[in-house]
Design a protein around this motif. Structure first.
Motif, PDB file in Angstrom:
ATOM      1  N   THR A  91       2.767 -59.571 -27.246  1.00  8.06           N
ATOM      2  CA  THR A  91       2.202 -60.611 -26.384  1.00  8.06           C
ATOM      3  C   THR A  91       1.857 -61.857 -27.192  1.00  8.06           C
ATOM      4  OG1 THR A  91       1.278 -58.894 -24.952  1.00  8.06           O
ATOM      5  CG2 THR A  91       0.363 -61.106 -24.740  1.00  8.06           C
ATOM      6  N   ILE A  92       1.292 -61.674 -28.378  1.00  7.08           N
ATOM      7  CA  ILE A  92       0.940 -62.814 -29.234  1.00  7.08           C
ATOM      8  C   ILE A  92       2.199 -63.538 -29.692  1.00  7.08           C
ATOM      9  CG2 ILE A  92      -0.083 -63.436 -31.465  1.00  7.08           C
ATOM     10  CD1 ILE A  92      -2.111 -61.124 -30.927  1.00  7.08           C
ATOM     11  N   ARG A  93       3.246 -62.788 -30.008  1.00  3.21           N
ATOM     12  CA  ARG A  93       4.516 -63.431 -30.385  1.00  3.21           C
ATOM     13  C   ARG A  93       5.086 -64.253 -29.236  1.00  3.21           C
ATOM     14  NH1 ARG A  93       5.822 -59.099 -33.947  1.00  3.21           N
ATOM     15  NH2 ARG A  93       5.937 -59.996 -36.026  1.00  3.21           N
ATOM     16  N   ILE A  94       4.987 -63.720 -28.032  1.00  5.48           N
ATOM     17  CA  ILE A  94       5.468 -64.469 -26.859  1.00  5.48           C
ATOM     18  C   ILE A  94       4.657 -65.751 -26.688  1.00  5.48           C
ATOM     19  CG2 ILE A  94       5.619 -64.404 -24.334  1.00  5.48           C
ATOM     20  CD1 ILE A  94       6.376 -61.415 -24.648  1.00  5.48           C
ATOM     21  N   ALA A  95       3.347 -65.673 -26.902  1.00  5.85           N
ATOM     22  CA  ALA A  95       2.513 -66.882 -26.820  1.00  5.85           C
ATOM     23  C   ALA A  95       2.915 -67.877 -27.903  1.00  5.85           C
ATOM     24  CB  ALA A  95       1.040 -66.520 -26.949  1.00  5.85           C
ATOM     25  N   GLY A  96       3.239 -67.388 -29.114  1.00 10.83           N
ATOM     26  CA  GLY A  96       3.706 -68.273 -30.178  1.00 10.83           C
ATOM     27  C   GLY A  96       5.008 -68.956 -29.809  1.00 10.83           C
ATOM     28  N   LEU A  97       5.930 -68.200 -29.203  1.00  9.05           N
ATOM     29  CA  LEU A  97       7.192 -68.796 -28.761  1.00  9.05           C
ATOM     30  C   LEU A  97       6.958 -69.806 -27.641  1.00  9.05           C
ATOM     31  CD1 LEU A  97       9.598 -65.735 -28.804  1.00  9.05           C
ATOM     32  CD2 LEU A  97       9.647 -67.729 -30.304  1.00  9.05           C
ATOM     33  N   TYR A  98       6.047 -69.476 -26.739  1.00  9.88           N
ATOM     34  CA  TYR A  98       5.704 -70.396 -25.657  1.00  9.88           C
ATOM     35  C   TYR A  98       5.164 -71.703 -26.228  1.00  9.88           C
ATOM     36  CZ  TYR A  98       2.931 -72.379 -21.885  1.00  9.88           C
ATOM     37  OH  TYR A  98       2.374 -73.228 -20.985  1.00  9.88           O
ATOM     38  N   LEU A  99       4.280 -71.582 -27.202  1.00  7.49           N
ATOM     39  CA  LEU A  99       3.713 -72.759 -27.834  1.00  7.49           C
ATOM     40  C   LEU A  99       4.790 -73.544 -28.582  1.00  7.49           C
ATOM     41  CD1 LEU A  99       1.005 -74.157 -28.245  1.00  7.49           C
ATOM     42  CD2 LEU A  99       0.699 -72.804 -30.305  1.00  7.49           C
ATOM     43  N   PHE A 100       5.735 -72.829 -29.185  1.00 10.16           N
ATOM     44  CA  PHE A 100       6.815 -73.488 -29.914  1.00 10.16           C
ATOM     45  C   PHE A 100       7.720 -74.274 -28.961  1.00 10.16           C
ATOM     46  CE2 PHE A 100      10.843 -73.658 -32.271  1.00 10.16           C
ATOM     47  CZ  PHE A 100      10.381 -74.239 -33.446  1.00 10.16           C
ATOM     48  N   THR A 101       7.944 -73.760 -27.759  1.00  4.70           N
ATOM     49  CA  THR A 101       8.789 -74.490 -26.816  1.00  4.70           C
ATOM     50  C   THR A 101       8.117 -75.764 -26.332  1.00  4.70           C
ATOM     51  OG1 THR A 101       7.962 -73.193 -24.943  1.00  4.70           O
ATOM     52  CG2 THR A 101       9.991 -72.435 -26.008  1.00  4.70           C
ATOM     53  N   TYR A 131       1.807 -93.346 -34.310  1.00  2.23           N
ATOM     54  CA  TYR A 131       2.664 -92.504 -35.136  1.00  2.23           C
ATOM     55  C   TYR A 131       1.879 -91.336 -35.727  1.00  2.23           C
ATOM     56  CZ  TYR A 131       6.072 -96.263 -34.854  1.00  2.23           C
ATOM     57  OH  TYR A 131       6.944 -97.189 -34.401  1.00  2.23           O
ATOM     58  N   PHE A 132       0.656 -91.597 -36.187  1.00  2.00           N
ATOM     59  CA  PHE A 132      -0.144 -90.542 -36.795  1.00  2.00           C
ATOM     60  C   PHE A 132      -0.495 -89.462 -35.776  1.00  2.00           C
ATOM     61  CE2 PHE A 132      -4.309 -88.697 -37.752  1.00  2.00           C
ATOM     62  CZ  PHE A 132      -3.988 -88.065 -38.946  1.00  2.00           C
ATOM     63  N   THR A 133      -0.907 -89.867 -34.574  1.00  2.00           N
ATOM     64  CA  THR A 133      -1.285 -88.903 -33.543  1.00  2.00           C
ATOM     65  C   THR A 133      -0.098 -88.030 -33.160  1.00  2.00           C
ATOM     66  OG1 THR A 133      -2.925 -90.434 -32.699  1.00  2.00           O
ATOM     67  CG2 THR A 133      -2.287 -88.634 -31.255  1.00  2.00           C
ATOM     68  N   GLY A 134       1.065 -88.636 -32.944  1.00  2.00           N
ATOM     69  CA  GLY A 134       2.253 -87.870 -32.587  1.00  2.00           C
ATOM     70  C   GLY A 134       2.692 -86.934 -33.690  1.00  2.00           C
ATOM     71  N   ALA A 135       2.678 -87.426 -34.918  1.00  2.00           N
ATOM     72  CA  ALA A 135       3.078 -86.583 -36.053  1.00  2.00           C
ATOM     73  C   ALA A 135       2.076 -85.449 -36.252  1.00  2.00           C
ATOM     74  CB  ALA A 135       3.195 -87.429 -37.318  1.00  2.00           C
ATOM     75  N   PHE A 136       0.789 -85.745 -36.112  1.00  3.02           N
ATOM     76  CA  PHE A 136      -0.233 -84.716 -36.284  1.00  3.02           C
ATOM     77  C   PHE A 136      -0.101 -83.625 -35.220  1.00  3.02           C
ATOM     78  CE2 PHE A 136      -4.411 -83.049 -35.046  1.00  3.02           C
ATOM     79  CZ  PHE A 136      -4.728 -82.389 -36.214  1.00  3.02           C
ATOM     80  N   MET A 137       0.121 -84.037 -33.964  1.00  6.04           N
ATOM     81  CA  MET A 137       0.256 -83.047 -32.904  1.00  6.04           C
ATOM     82  C   MET A 137       1.488 -82.169 -33.115  1.00  6.04           C
ATOM     83  SD  MET A 137      -0.931 -85.107 -29.499  1.00  6.04           S
ATOM     84  CE  MET A 137      -0.528 -83.750 -28.422  1.00  6.04           C
ATOM     85  N   THR A 138       2.571 -82.766 -33.570  1.00  3.76           N
ATOM     86  CA  THR A 138       3.785 -81.994 -33.820  1.00  3.76           C
ATOM     87  C   THR A 138       3.575 -81.000 -34.949  1.00  3.76           C
ATOM     88  OG1 THR A 138       5.122 -83.851 -33.077  1.00  3.76           O
ATOM     89  CG2 THR A 138       6.234 -82.173 -34.369  1.00  3.76           C
ATOM     90  N   ILE A 139       2.989 -81.438 -36.047  1.00  8.64           N
ATOM     91  CA  ILE A 139       2.756 -80.555 -37.197  1.00  8.64           C
ATOM     92  C   ILE A 139       1.768 -79.447 -36.830  1.00  8.64           C
ATOM     93  CG2 ILE A 139       1.762 -80.468 -39.517  1.00  8.64           C
ATOM     94  CD1 ILE A 139       2.986 -83.292 -39.936  1.00  8.64           C
ATOM     95  N   ALA A 140       0.696 -79.796 -36.118  1.00  9.23           N
ATOM     96  CA  ALA A 140      -0.286 -78.786 -35.715  1.00  9.23           C
ATOM     97  C   ALA A 140       0.339 -77.755 -34.782  1.00  9.23           C
ATOM     98  CB  ALA A 140      -1.480 -79.457 -35.045  1.00  9.23           C
ATOM     99  N   ASN A 141       1.170 -78.205 -33.866  1.00 12.23           N
ATOM    100  CA  ASN A 141       1.819 -77.301 -32.923  1.00 12.23           C
ATOM    101  C   ASN A 141       2.762 -76.342 -33.651  1.00 12.23           C
ATOM    102  OD1 ASN A 141       2.757 -76.085 -30.654  1.00 12.23           O
ATOM    103  ND2 ASN A 141       3.524 -77.929 -29.710  1.00 12.23           N
ATOM    104  N   ILE A 142       3.556 -76.873 -34.564  1.00 13.01           N
ATOM    105  CA  ILE A 142       4.480 -76.027 -35.329  1.00 13.01           C
ATOM    106  C   ILE A 142       3.702 -75.018 -36.166  1.00 13.01           C
ATOM    107  CG2 ILE A 142       6.157 -76.035 -37.228  1.00 13.01           C
ATOM    108  CD1 ILE A 142       7.200 -78.703 -36.092  1.00 13.01           C
ATOM    109  N   THR A 143       2.637 -75.467 -36.813  1.00 13.10           N
ATOM    110  CA  THR A 143       1.836 -74.583 -37.656  1.00 13.10           C
ATOM    111  C   THR A 143       1.208 -73.445 -36.853  1.00 13.10           C
ATOM    112  OG1 THR A 143       1.330 -76.454 -39.096  1.00 13.10           O
ATOM    113  CG2 THR A 143      -0.072 -74.513 -39.313  1.00 13.10           C
ATOM    114  N   VAL A 144       0.586 -73.780 -35.734  1.00 13.11           N
ATOM    115  CA  VAL A 144      -0.079 -72.750 -34.926  1.00 13.11           C
ATOM    116  C   VAL A 144       0.931 -71.780 -34.326  1.00 13.11           C
ATOM    117  CG1 VAL A 144      -1.438 -72.374 -32.837  1.00 13.11           C
ATOM    118  CG2 VAL A 144      -2.112 -74.139 -34.450  1.00 13.11           C
ATOM    119  N   SER A 145       2.060 -72.293 -33.834  1.00 12.42           N
ATOM    120  CA  SER A 145       3.047 -71.397 -33.233  1.00 12.42           C
ATOM    121  C   SER A 145       3.670 -70.481 -34.279  1.00 12.42           C
ATOM    122  CB  SER A 145       4.117 -72.185 -32.490  1.00 12.42           C
ATOM    123  OG  SER A 145       4.839 -73.007 -33.369  1.00 12.42           O
ATOM    124  N   LEU A 146       3.948 -70.991 -35.476  1.00 11.12           N
ATOM    125  CA  LEU A 146       4.475 -70.132 -36.536  1.00 11.12           C
ATOM    126  C   LEU A 146       3.442 -69.099 -36.972  1.00 11.12           C
ATOM    127  CD1 LEU A 146       6.539 -72.582 -38.768  1.00 11.12           C
ATOM    128  CD2 LEU A 146       7.383 -70.758 -37.290  1.00 11.12           C
TER     129      LEU A 146
END
Length: 173
Positions: free
Chosen positions: A10-20, A54-69
């Motif tokens: 279930t946690i992996r599915i949530a990670g994939l959901y967050l990654f999408t 640019y900073f806000t968009g880059a930060f959100m992208t990096i944070a999202n990738i980090t949390v989903s991974l």
């Protein structure tokens, strides 16, 4: 299959959901950059510096990738911390085990959504504080603040009180 393995799944599915969700974010982020580059009067229309965009968009992208991974890679560790006793899940689902699975799935999925919305929540809080301090030129973003807080509280209650909630649901059946 044990309840810990099911929780890890279930946690992996949530990670994939967050990654999408990254792809949604990429689309809006790059569209805003493209729009910023082609607008001739962008400097006059923008009330905040372009670097913040640019900073806000880059930060959100990096944070999202980090949390989903993290959710995807460390799913077993998270499941081990959430599920204290390893029980074998039988092929015949009991109402109690089915209730726990549903509650855990909802809790982890909501948690993934809440983590994804943390930067927007922080941005809303900063702008709200600025408006309350007298900056009337600033417009609050479209963010459902009460819904975010309520969902956070419900998610934490579901995850940390799953046993009591499932017992209460079974009593009411």
């Amino acid at each position: 299959m044990t309840n810990r393995v099911l929780s890890a799944l279930t946690i992996r599915i949530a990670g994939l959901y967050l990654f999408t969700k990254i792809f949604d974010h990429f689309g809006s982020y790059f569209l805003s950059i493209y729009g910023a580059l082609i607008m001739a009067q962008f400097d006059e229309l923008l009330t905040e510096p372009i670097d913040k965009l640019y900073f806000t968009g880059a930060f959100m992208t990096i944070a999202n990738i980090t949390v989903s991974l993290f959710l995807f890679i460390k799913a077993e560790w998270i499941a081990e911390k959430l599920i204290k006793s390893e029980e074998e899940i039988k092929t015949e689902l009991t109402p109690k085990s089915l209730t726990k699975v549903i509650l855990l799935t909802v809790g982890v999925t909501w948690l993934a959504q809440l983590i994804y919305l943390i930067p927007e929540f922080i941005d809303y809080c900063f702008k709200f504080i600025s408006v309350m301090n007298g900056n009337e030129d600033l417009e609050l973003p479209d963010f459902a603040f009460p819904k975010y807080i309520l969902k956070t509280i419900l998610t934490l209650i579901i995850i940390f009180r799953i046993e009591k909630i499932s017992n209460w649901i079974l009593k009411k059946m």
